[in-house]
Design a protein around this motif. Structure first.
Motif, mmCIF file in Angstrom:
data_model
loop_
_atom_site.group_PDB
_atom_site.id
_atom_site.type_symbol
_atom_site.label_atom_id
_atom_site.label_comp_id
_atom_site.label_asym_id
_atom_site.label_seq_id
_atom_site.Cartn_x
_atom_site.Cartn_y
_atom_site.Cartn_z
ATOM 1 N N PRO A 1 131.215 82.800 -8.671
ATOM 2 C CA PRO A 1 131.560 82.175 -9.463
ATOM 3 C C PRO A 1 132.704 82.092 -10.642
ATOM 4 O O PRO A 1 133.524 83.225 -10.274
ATOM 5 N N LYS B 1 128.583 91.186 -6.459
ATOM 6 C CA LYS B 1 128.644 89.694 -7.826
ATOM 7 C C LYS B 1 128.620 88.904 -7.395
ATOM 8 O O LYS B 1 129.930 87.926 -7.673
ATOM 9 N N SER C 1 123.917 85.796 -13.888
ATOM 10 C CA SER C 1 123.882 87.007 -13.897
ATOM 11 C C SER C 1 123.081 87.769 -13.936
ATOM 12 O O SER C 1 122.742 89.413 -12.848
ATOM 13 N N LEU D 1 126.896 84.676 -6.943
ATOM 14 C CA LEU D 1 125.436 84.179 -7.232
ATOM 15 C C LEU D 1 124.700 83.628 -5.748
ATOM 16 O O LEU D 1 125.466 83.383 -5.006
ATOM 17 N N TYR E 1 121.182 87.077 -8.755
ATOM 18 C CA TYR E 1 122.209 87.115 -8.288
ATOM 19 C C TYR E 1 122.930 88.813 -7.973
ATOM 20 O O TYR E 1 121.755 89.188 -7.822
ATOM 21 N N ASP E 2 123.998 88.670 -6.839
ATOM 22 C CA ASP E 2 124.387 90.284 -5.956
ATOM 23 C C ASP E 2 124.645 90.871 -6.929
ATOM 24 O O ASP E 2 125.923 90.767 -7.126
ATOM 25 N N ASP E 3 124.317 92.256 -6.975
ATOM 26 C CA ASP E 3 124.606 92.932 -8.336
ATOM 27 C C ASP E 3 125.725 93.867 -7.541
ATOM 28 O O ASP E 3 126.705 94.212 -8.143
#
Lengths: 172, 293
Positions: free
Chosen positions: B260, B205, B175, B207, B200-202
Protein backbone atom coordinates in the motif's frame (compact mmCIF):
# COMPACT_ATOMS: atom_id res chain seq x y z
CA UNK A 1 -16.28 14.63 43.82
CA UNK A 2 -14.89 11.35 45.10
CA UNK A 3 -17.85 9.55 43.62
CA UNK A 4 -16.79 10.49 40.10
CA UNK A 5 -13.16 9.60 40.57
CA UNK A 6 -13.55 5.96 39.58
CA UNK A 7 -15.62 6.47 36.42
CA UNK A 8 -13.26 9.28 35.39
CA UNK A 9 -10.24 7.04 35.85
CA UNK A 10 -11.77 4.33 33.66
CA UNK A 11 -12.86 6.85 31.05
CA UNK A 12 -9.31 8.15 30.96
CA UNK A 13 -7.97 4.62 30.39
CA UNK A 14 -10.67 4.07 27.79
CA UNK A 15 -9.44 7.00 25.72
CA UNK A 16 -5.80 6.30 26.53
CA UNK A 17 -5.99 2.97 24.69
CA UNK A 18 -7.11 4.72 21.54
CA UNK A 19 -4.41 7.38 21.85
CA UNK A 20 -1.84 4.66 22.52
CA UNK A 21 -2.46 2.82 19.27
CA UNK A 22 -2.64 6.08 17.38
CA UNK A 23 0.65 7.57 18.51
CA UNK A 24 2.91 4.73 19.59
CA UNK A 25 4.66 3.18 16.58
CA UNK A 26 3.03 -0.02 15.39
CA UNK A 27 6.11 -2.22 15.44
CA UNK A 28 7.05 -1.78 19.06
CA UNK A 29 8.53 -5.23 19.62
CA UNK A 30 9.75 -6.13 16.17
CA UNK A 31 8.56 -5.69 12.65
CA UNK A 32 5.53 -7.92 12.24
CA UNK A 33 4.15 -7.97 15.76
CA UNK A 34 0.82 -6.48 16.72
CA UNK A 35 0.60 -5.10 20.23
CA UNK A 36 -2.78 -4.46 21.75
CA UNK A 37 -3.21 -2.34 24.87
CA UNK A 38 -5.66 -3.74 27.41
CA UNK A 39 -5.06 -1.12 30.09
CA UNK A 40 -8.74 -0.61 30.76
CA UNK A 41 -9.35 -4.30 31.34
CA UNK A 42 -6.30 -4.64 33.59
CA UNK A 43 -7.66 -1.80 35.74
CA UNK A 44 -11.12 -3.39 35.76
CA UNK A 45 -9.63 -6.66 37.01
CA UNK A 46 -7.76 -4.79 39.73
CA UNK A 47 -11.01 -3.10 40.74
CA UNK A 48 -12.70 -6.48 40.97
CA UNK A 49 -9.89 -7.88 43.09
CA UNK A 50 -9.43 -5.02 45.52
CA UNK A 51 -12.91 -3.54 45.81
CA UNK A 52 -15.41 -6.28 45.18
CA UNK A 53 -16.80 -8.69 42.68
CA UNK A 54 -20.16 -7.00 42.19
CA UNK A 55 -18.65 -3.57 41.52
CA UNK A 56 -16.05 -5.08 39.23
CA UNK A 57 -18.58 -6.90 37.09
CA UNK A 58 -20.91 -3.90 36.80
CA UNK A 59 -18.05 -1.64 35.69
CA UNK A 60 -16.82 -4.35 33.31
CA UNK A 61 -20.25 -4.61 31.66
CA UNK A 62 -20.66 -0.84 31.29
CA UNK A 63 -17.23 -0.26 29.83
CA UNK A 64 -17.48 -3.36 27.67
CA UNK A 65 -20.63 -1.93 26.12
CA UNK A 66 -18.98 1.45 25.64
CA UNK A 67 -15.97 -0.19 24.00
CA UNK A 68 -18.21 -2.12 21.62
CA UNK A 69 -20.24 0.90 20.59
CA UNK A 70 -17.44 3.41 20.18
CA UNK A 71 -14.61 1.32 18.76
CA UNK A 72 -15.87 -1.97 17.38
CA UNK A 73 -19.42 -1.24 16.17
CA UNK A 74 -20.31 -4.85 16.83
CA UNK A 75 -22.20 -4.92 20.11
CA UNK A 76 -21.70 -7.98 22.26
CA UNK A 77 -18.07 -9.06 22.05
CA UNK A 78 -16.56 -7.04 24.86
CA UNK A 79 -19.90 -6.58 26.59
CA UNK A 80 -19.89 -10.32 27.16
CA UNK A 81 -16.18 -11.04 27.60
CA UNK A 82 -15.28 -8.29 30.09
CA UNK A 83 -17.78 -9.34 32.79
CA UNK A 84 -17.40 -13.06 32.05
CA UNK A 85 -13.63 -13.05 32.50
CA UNK A 86 -13.97 -10.78 35.53
CA UNK A 87 -16.27 -13.39 37.01
CA UNK A 88 -13.83 -16.23 36.26
CA UNK A 89 -11.00 -14.21 37.79
CA UNK A 90 -13.05 -13.60 40.91
CA UNK A 91 -13.55 -17.38 41.21
CA UNK A 92 -9.78 -17.81 41.05
CA UNK A 93 -9.28 -15.08 43.66
CA UNK A 94 -11.58 -16.97 46.03
CA UNK A 95 -8.92 -19.61 46.54
CA UNK A 96 -5.93 -17.25 46.43
CA UNK A 97 -4.91 -14.55 48.80
CA UNK A 98 -4.96 -11.03 47.49
CA UNK A 99 -1.52 -9.57 47.11
CA UNK A 100 0.19 -7.68 44.32
CA UNK A 101 2.00 -10.62 42.78
CA UNK A 102 -1.11 -12.78 42.60
CA UNK A 103 -3.10 -9.83 41.21
CA UNK A 104 -0.43 -9.35 38.55
CA UNK A 105 -0.56 -13.00 37.49
CA UNK A 106 -4.35 -13.23 37.51
CA UNK A 107 -4.84 -10.05 35.48
CA UNK A 108 -2.25 -11.20 32.93
CA UNK A 109 -4.10 -14.50 32.70
CA UNK A 110 -7.35 -12.61 32.27
CA UNK A 111 -5.90 -10.51 29.44
CA UNK A 112 -4.63 -13.65 27.68
CA UNK A 113 -8.07 -15.19 28.04
CA UNK A 114 -9.65 -12.02 26.65
CA UNK A 115 -7.36 -12.00 23.59
CA UNK A 116 -8.08 -15.67 22.87
CA UNK A 117 -11.80 -15.14 23.41
CA UNK A 118 -11.93 -12.17 21.05
CA UNK A 119 -9.87 -14.11 18.51
CA UNK A 120 -12.27 -17.05 18.61
CA UNK A 121 -15.31 -14.80 18.23
CA UNK A 122 -13.79 -12.82 15.39
CA UNK A 123 -12.79 -16.04 13.70
CA UNK A 124 -16.39 -17.18 13.97
CA UNK A 125 -17.80 -14.06 12.33
CA UNK A 126 -15.03 -13.94 9.68
CA UNK A 127 -13.36 -10.76 10.81
CA UNK A 128 -10.01 -12.53 10.79
CA UNK A 129 -8.57 -15.44 8.88
CA UNK A 130 -5.42 -15.78 10.97
CA UNK A 131 -4.73 -19.33 12.14
CA UNK A 132 -4.19 -20.00 15.82
CA UNK A 133 -0.43 -20.51 15.85
CA UNK A 134 0.09 -17.34 13.83
CA UNK A 135 -2.21 -15.52 16.21
CA UNK A 136 -0.12 -16.58 19.19
CA UNK A 137 3.12 -15.61 17.48
CA UNK A 138 1.93 -12.32 15.98
CA UNK A 139 -0.39 -10.98 18.64
CA UNK A 140 -0.48 -12.82 21.93
CA UNK A 141 3.22 -12.67 22.87
CA UNK A 142 3.79 -8.96 22.26
CA UNK A 143 0.42 -8.08 23.77
CA UNK A 144 1.26 -9.96 26.95
CA UNK A 145 4.63 -8.23 27.24
CA UNK A 146 3.12 -4.77 26.73
CA UNK A 147 0.38 -5.30 29.29
CA UNK A 148 2.76 -6.88 31.81
CA UNK A 149 4.83 -3.71 31.62
CA UNK A 150 1.73 -1.59 32.10
CA UNK A 151 0.59 -3.60 35.14
CA UNK A 152 4.02 -3.42 36.73
CA UNK A 153 4.16 0.36 36.25
CA UNK A 154 0.57 1.31 37.04
CA UNK A 155 -0.51 -1.65 39.17
CA UNK A 156 0.78 -0.45 42.49
CA UNK A 157 -0.86 3.02 42.40
CA UNK A 158 -4.06 1.40 41.20
CA UNK A 159 -3.96 -1.08 44.07
CA UNK A 160 -3.39 1.71 46.62
CA UNK A 161 -6.22 3.75 45.18
CA UNK A 162 -8.72 0.90 45.07
CA UNK A 163 -7.87 -0.19 48.61
CA UNK A 164 -8.47 3.33 49.84
CA UNK A 165 -11.73 3.43 47.93
CA UNK A 166 -12.81 0.10 49.43
CA UNK A 167 -12.11 1.41 52.95
CA UNK A 168 -14.18 4.58 52.44
CA UNK A 169 -16.99 2.50 51.00
CA UNK A 170 -17.02 0.23 54.02
CA UNK A 171 -17.09 3.23 56.33
CA UNK A 172 -20.16 4.74 54.75
CA UNK B 1 -17.64 -28.36 40.95
CA UNK B 2 -21.10 -29.71 39.99
CA UNK B 3 -22.53 -26.91 42.06
CA UNK B 4 -20.97 -24.45 39.65
CA UNK B 5 -23.11 -25.65 36.78
CA UNK B 6 -26.32 -26.03 38.72
CA UNK B 7 -28.64 -23.34 39.98
CA UNK B 8 -29.12 -19.92 38.56
CA UNK B 9 -25.57 -19.22 37.41
CA UNK B 10 -25.96 -21.64 34.54
CA UNK B 11 -29.20 -19.99 33.57
CA UNK B 12 -27.63 -16.53 33.67
CA UNK B 13 -24.76 -17.77 31.50
CA UNK B 14 -27.09 -19.34 28.97
CA UNK B 15 -29.32 -16.29 28.80
CA UNK B 16 -26.35 -13.98 28.35
CA UNK B 17 -24.98 -16.17 25.55
CA UNK B 18 -28.34 -15.98 23.78
CA UNK B 19 -28.39 -12.20 24.21
CA UNK B 20 -24.82 -12.05 22.97
CA UNK B 21 -25.61 -13.95 19.78
CA UNK B 22 -28.68 -11.80 19.20
CA UNK B 23 -26.72 -8.57 19.70
CA UNK B 24 -23.88 -9.65 17.43
CA UNK B 25 -26.37 -10.71 14.78
CA UNK B 26 -28.12 -7.37 15.11
CA UNK B 27 -24.95 -5.35 14.68
CA UNK B 28 -23.43 -7.49 11.92
CA UNK B 29 -26.20 -7.13 9.41
CA UNK B 30 -25.89 -4.44 6.78
CA UNK B 31 -27.11 -1.30 8.48
CA UNK B 32 -27.93 1.94 6.74
CA UNK B 33 -27.10 3.88 9.87
CA UNK B 34 -26.49 3.32 13.55
CA UNK B 35 -29.33 3.38 16.05
CA UNK B 36 -29.74 6.66 17.90
CA UNK B 37 -28.30 5.58 21.30
CA UNK B 38 -25.17 4.42 19.49
CA UNK B 39 -24.99 7.68 17.58
CA UNK B 40 -25.40 9.65 20.77
CA UNK B 41 -22.63 7.76 22.58
CA UNK B 42 -20.33 7.99 19.59
CA UNK B 43 -20.90 11.71 19.25
CA UNK B 44 -20.23 12.31 22.93
CA UNK B 45 -17.07 10.24 22.92
CA UNK B 46 -16.03 11.85 19.67
CA UNK B 47 -16.31 15.24 21.29
CA UNK B 48 -14.11 14.15 24.20
CA UNK B 49 -11.65 12.56 21.81
CA UNK B 50 -11.33 15.68 19.70
CA UNK B 51 -10.68 17.65 22.88
CA UNK B 52 -7.97 15.24 23.96
CA UNK B 53 -6.41 14.70 20.56
CA UNK B 54 -5.54 18.34 19.91
CA UNK B 55 -3.00 18.76 22.75
CA UNK B 56 -1.60 15.27 22.17
CA UNK B 57 -1.23 16.11 18.50
CA UNK B 58 0.87 19.13 19.44
CA UNK B 59 3.08 17.10 21.76
CA UNK B 60 3.52 14.30 19.25
CA UNK B 61 4.17 16.89 16.53
CA UNK B 62 6.87 18.51 18.62
CA UNK B 63 8.78 15.25 19.04
CA UNK B 64 8.37 14.47 15.38
CA UNK B 65 9.79 17.86 14.48
CA UNK B 66 12.83 17.15 16.62
CA UNK B 67 13.29 13.86 14.81
CA UNK B 68 12.89 15.57 11.46
CA UNK B 69 15.57 18.10 12.31
CA UNK B 70 18.18 15.38 12.65
CA UNK B 71 17.38 14.06 9.19
CA UNK B 72 17.27 17.41 7.49
CA UNK B 73 20.64 17.26 5.77
CA UNK B 74 20.12 13.96 4.02
CA UNK B 75 16.56 14.70 3.14
CA UNK B 76 17.59 18.00 1.61
CA UNK B 77 20.11 16.26 -0.59
CA UNK B 78 17.57 13.80 -1.86
CA UNK B 79 14.89 16.39 -2.43
CA UNK B 80 17.27 18.56 -4.42
CA UNK B 81 17.96 15.74 -6.81
CA UNK B 82 14.24 15.20 -7.25
CA UNK B 83 13.36 18.81 -7.81
CA UNK B 84 15.28 18.94 -11.07
CA UNK B 85 12.90 16.47 -12.65
CA UNK B 86 9.93 18.18 -11.17
CA UNK B 87 10.03 21.33 -13.28
CA UNK B 88 9.89 19.48 -16.57
CA UNK B 89 7.22 17.16 -15.23
CA UNK B 90 5.12 20.09 -14.18
CA UNK B 91 5.25 21.64 -17.61
CA UNK B 92 4.23 18.34 -19.11
CA UNK B 93 1.32 17.95 -16.74
CA UNK B 94 0.14 21.44 -17.51
CA UNK B 95 0.14 20.73 -21.18
CA UNK B 96 -1.67 17.44 -20.79
CA UNK B 97 -4.28 19.02 -18.58
CA UNK B 98 -4.96 21.69 -21.13
CA UNK B 99 -5.14 19.13 -23.87
CA UNK B 100 -7.52 17.06 -21.85
CA UNK B 101 -9.78 19.99 -21.14
CA UNK B 102 -9.92 20.96 -24.78
CA UNK B 103 -10.77 17.45 -25.87
CA UNK B 104 -13.41 17.21 -23.21
CA UNK B 105 -14.94 20.44 -24.44
CA UNK B 106 -15.10 19.02 -27.93
CA UNK B 107 -16.83 15.93 -26.61
CA UNK B 108 -19.19 17.93 -24.46
CA UNK B 109 -18.57 15.84 -21.36
CA UNK B 110 -17.74 17.78 -18.27
CA UNK B 111 -17.74 15.46 -15.33
CA UNK B 112 -15.75 12.28 -15.09
CA UNK B 113 -15.39 9.50 -12.59
CA UNK B 114 -12.11 11.09 -11.70
CA UNK B 115 -13.54 14.30 -10.26
CA UNK B 116 -14.06 14.62 -6.56
CA UNK B 117 -14.25 17.26 -3.89
CA UNK B 118 -11.72 16.70 -1.13
CA UNK B 119 -12.83 17.25 2.46
CA UNK B 120 -10.00 17.41 5.01
CA UNK B 121 -10.47 15.78 8.42
CA UNK B 122 -8.37 15.04 11.49
CA UNK B 123 -8.01 11.62 13.04
CA UNK B 124 -9.20 11.71 16.64
CA UNK B 125 -9.18 8.06 17.59
CA UNK B 126 -8.33 4.55 16.58
CA UNK B 127 -9.73 1.19 17.53
CA UNK B 128 -7.41 -0.23 20.21
CA UNK B 129 -8.20 -3.88 19.55
CA UNK B 130 -6.48 -4.38 16.26
CA UNK B 131 -8.88 -6.85 14.73
CA UNK B 132 -11.25 -4.34 13.22
CA UNK B 133 -8.91 -1.72 11.85
CA UNK B 134 -10.87 1.50 12.16
CA UNK B 135 -10.14 5.15 12.79
CA UNK B 136 -12.47 7.90 13.94
CA UNK B 137 -12.37 11.29 12.24
CA UNK B 138 -13.73 14.64 13.39
CA UNK B 139 -16.11 15.35 10.49
CA UNK B 140 -19.61 13.98 10.36
CA UNK B 141 -22.98 14.22 8.70
CA UNK B 142 -23.14 17.97 9.26
CA UNK B 143 -20.01 18.36 7.13
CA UNK B 144 -21.56 16.38 4.32
CA UNK B 145 -19.92 13.03 4.85
CA UNK B 146 -21.90 10.00 3.77
CA UNK B 147 -21.46 6.30 4.16
CA UNK B 148 -19.07 4.53 1.76
CA UNK B 149 -17.08 7.59 0.72
CA UNK B 150 -13.43 6.91 -0.05
CA UNK B 151 -10.83 8.18 2.41
CA UNK B 152 -7.31 9.01 1.26
CA UNK B 153 -4.08 10.43 2.60
CA UNK B 154 -1.43 12.20 0.58
CA UNK B 155 0.08 8.82 -0.30
CA UNK B 156 -3.01 6.97 -1.34
CA UNK B 157 -6.26 5.29 -0.48
CA UNK B 158 -6.65 4.12 3.11
CA UNK B 159 -10.27 3.07 3.42
CA UNK B 160 -13.91 4.00 3.28
CA UNK B 161 -16.41 5.58 5.64
CA UNK B 162 -18.16 2.84 7.56
CA UNK B 163 -20.63 4.80 9.62
CA UNK B 164 -21.53 8.44 10.11
CA UNK B 165 -22.84 10.30 13.14
CA UNK B 166 -23.60 14.00 13.41
CA UNK B 167 -20.12 15.21 14.32
CA UNK B 168 -17.78 12.30 13.69
CA UNK B 169 -17.48 9.29 11.47
CA UNK B 170 -15.75 5.94 11.48
CA UNK B 171 -13.42 4.91 8.69
CA UNK B 172 -12.76 1.28 7.96
CA UNK B 173 -9.19 0.82 6.79
CA UNK B 174 -8.21 -1.33 3.84
CA UNK B 175 -6.18 -3.48 6.19
CA UNK B 176 -9.24 -4.76 8.03
CA UNK B 177 -10.73 -8.00 6.87
CA UNK B 178 -14.30 -7.71 5.78
CA UNK B 179 -15.77 -10.03 3.17
CA UNK B 180 -18.23 -7.31 2.20
CA UNK B 181 -15.49 -4.79 1.57
CA UNK B 182 -14.30 -5.07 -2.04
CA UNK B 183 -12.83 -2.33 -4.11
CA UNK B 184 -12.51 -2.42 -7.87
CA UNK B 185 -8.94 -1.67 -8.86
CA UNK B 186 -6.84 -1.32 -11.99
CA UNK B 187 -3.28 -2.47 -12.46
CA UNK B 188 -1.82 0.20 -14.71
CA UNK B 189 0.22 -1.01 -17.64
CA UNK B 190 0.08 -1.07 -21.42
CA UNK B 191 -3.39 -2.52 -21.08
CA UNK B 192 -5.38 -1.96 -17.95
CA UNK B 193 -5.96 -5.08 -15.89
CA UNK B 194 -8.90 -5.11 -13.50
CA UNK B 195 -9.07 -6.80 -10.12
CA UNK B 196 -10.64 -6.53 -6.70
CA UNK B 197 -8.89 -5.41 -3.54
CA UNK B 198 -9.94 -8.06 -1.10
CA UNK B 199 -8.21 -8.81 2.16
CA UNK B 200 -4.93 -8.02 3.81
CA UNK B 201 -1.95 -10.15 4.72
CA UNK B 202 -1.33 -9.37 8.37
CA UNK B 203 2.12 -10.87 8.46
CA UNK B 204 3.56 -9.40 5.29
CA UNK B 205 1.54 -6.17 5.58
CA UNK B 206 0.43 -6.37 1.97
CA UNK B 207 -2.95 -5.92 0.33
CA UNK B 208 -4.34 -8.70 -1.82
CA UNK B 209 -5.81 -7.87 -5.22
CA UNK B 210 -7.80 -10.88 -6.31
CA UNK B 211 -9.81 -11.97 -9.32
CA UNK B 212 -7.22 -10.96 -11.90
CA UNK B 213 -7.64 -13.03 -15.09
CA UNK B 214 -4.98 -15.72 -15.29
CA UNK B 215 -3.68 -14.70 -18.70
CA UNK B 216 -2.88 -11.16 -17.67
CA UNK B 217 0.78 -10.26 -17.38
CA UNK B 218 1.61 -8.26 -14.30
CA UNK B 219 5.05 -7.14 -13.37
CA UNK B 220 6.58 -6.10 -10.12
CA UNK B 221 6.41 -2.38 -9.48
CA UNK B 222 3.30 -1.68 -11.52
CA UNK B 223 0.92 0.79 -9.93
CA UNK B 224 -2.54 -0.12 -8.72
CA UNK B 225 -5.26 2.56 -8.61
CA UNK B 226 -9.00 2.54 -8.04
CA UNK B 227 -11.03 2.01 -11.19
CA UNK B 228 -14.08 4.06 -10.24
CA UNK B 229 -16.31 1.24 -11.46
CA UNK B 230 -17.60 0.34 -8.04
CA UNK B 231 -19.89 3.36 -8.14
CA UNK B 232 -18.55 4.52 -4.80
CA UNK B 233 -14.97 5.61 -5.21
CA UNK B 234 -13.56 8.17 -7.64
CA UNK B 235 -11.27 6.90 -10.34
CA UNK B 236 -7.51 7.05 -10.10
CA UNK B 237 -6.88 7.05 -6.36
CA UNK B 238 -3.50 5.49 -5.68
CA UNK B 239 -3.64 2.18 -3.85
CA UNK B 240 -0.11 0.84 -4.09
CA UNK B 241 2.54 -1.02 -6.04
CA UNK B 242 2.62 -4.68 -7.02
CA UNK B 243 5.17 -6.70 -5.08
CA UNK B 244 4.35 -10.27 -5.95
CA UNK B 245 1.98 -12.19 -8.22
CA UNK B 246 0.78 -15.70 -7.57
CA UNK B 247 -1.71 -18.13 -9.01
CA UNK B 248 -5.02 -18.64 -7.28
CA UNK B 249 -6.00 -21.84 -5.56
CA UNK B 250 -7.64 -23.31 -8.66
CA UNK B 251 -5.44 -21.66 -11.24
CA UNK B 252 -8.31 -19.70 -12.74
CA UNK B 253 -7.31 -16.35 -11.37
CA UNK B 254 -4.25 -14.54 -10.19
CA UNK B 255 -3.69 -12.74 -6.95
CA UNK B 256 -1.36 -9.77 -6.77
CA UNK B 257 0.19 -8.74 -3.47
CA UNK B 258 0.31 -4.98 -3.33
CA UNK B 259 2.37 -2.79 -1.06
CA UNK B 260 0.00 0.00 0.00
CA UNK B 261 1.13 3.51 -0.81
CA UNK B 262 -0.30 4.91 2.41
CA UNK B 263 0.91 3.92 5.83
CA UNK B 264 -2.00 2.42 7.76
CA UNK B 265 -0.49 3.18 11.13
CA UNK B 266 0.83 6.69 11.14
CA UNK B 267 -2.29 8.58 10.10
CA UNK B 268 -2.98 12.09 11.38
CA UNK B 269 -4.99 13.90 8.75
CA UNK B 270 -7.05 12.38 5.99
CA UNK B 271 -9.16 13.52 3.07
CA UNK B 272 -12.67 12.30 2.46
CA UNK B 273 -13.53 12.30 -1.22
CA UNK B 274 -16.94 13.31 -2.41
CA UNK B 275 -17.45 12.02 -5.92
CA UNK B 276 -18.88 14.68 -8.20
CA UNK B 277 -20.45 12.45 -10.79
CA UNK B 278 -23.95 11.28 -10.00
CA UNK B 279 -24.27 7.74 -8.79
CA UNK B 280 -26.00 5.09 -10.82
CA UNK B 281 -29.43 3.81 -9.90
CA UNK B 282 -29.86 0.87 -7.63
CA UNK B 283 -30.97 -1.44 -10.41
CA UNK B 284 -27.98 -0.59 -12.57
CA UNK B 285 -25.79 -1.45 -9.65
CA UNK B 286 -26.89 -5.04 -9.50
CA UNK B 287 -26.09 -5.67 -13.18
CA UNK B 288 -22.84 -3.79 -13.26
CA UNK B 289 -20.20 -6.36 -12.49
CA UNK B 290 -16.69 -5.30 -11.79
CA UNK B 291 -15.08 -7.45 -14.39
CA UNK B 292 -11.90 -7.02 -16.32
CA UNK B 293 -11.51 -6.52 -20.00
Amino acid sequence: MKKFLLPLLFLFLFFLESLFVQYVPADLFGHHQITVPHFLFAALLFLMMFVGMKQGIIYAAIFGLLFDIVYIEIIGIYLFLYPFISYLASKIMNIMQTNFFIAFLVSLFGIALLEVGVYEMDHLIHVTSLDFMKFIRLRLYPTMILNAIFIIVAGYPLKRMFEKYAVTRRDE
Amino acid sequence: MPQFFLNKRLIILLVSIIVLVALIGFSLREREKLSWPEQFIKDTSGWVQSLVSKPTNYVAGFFENLQDLTNTYEENKELKSRIENLASLEAQVQELKKDNEELRDVLGEEKTLRDFEPLPATVIGRNPDRWHEMIIIDKGKLNGIKKNMAVVTANGLIGKVKSVTQFSSTVQLLSSMDPKNRISAVVQGETDIYGLVEGYDDEKKLLMVKAIPSGAKIEKGQKVVTSGLGDIFPQGLMIGKVVEVKQDQYGLNQTALVKPGADFYDIKTVMVTKRSMAQADEKDLTDGKEEGS
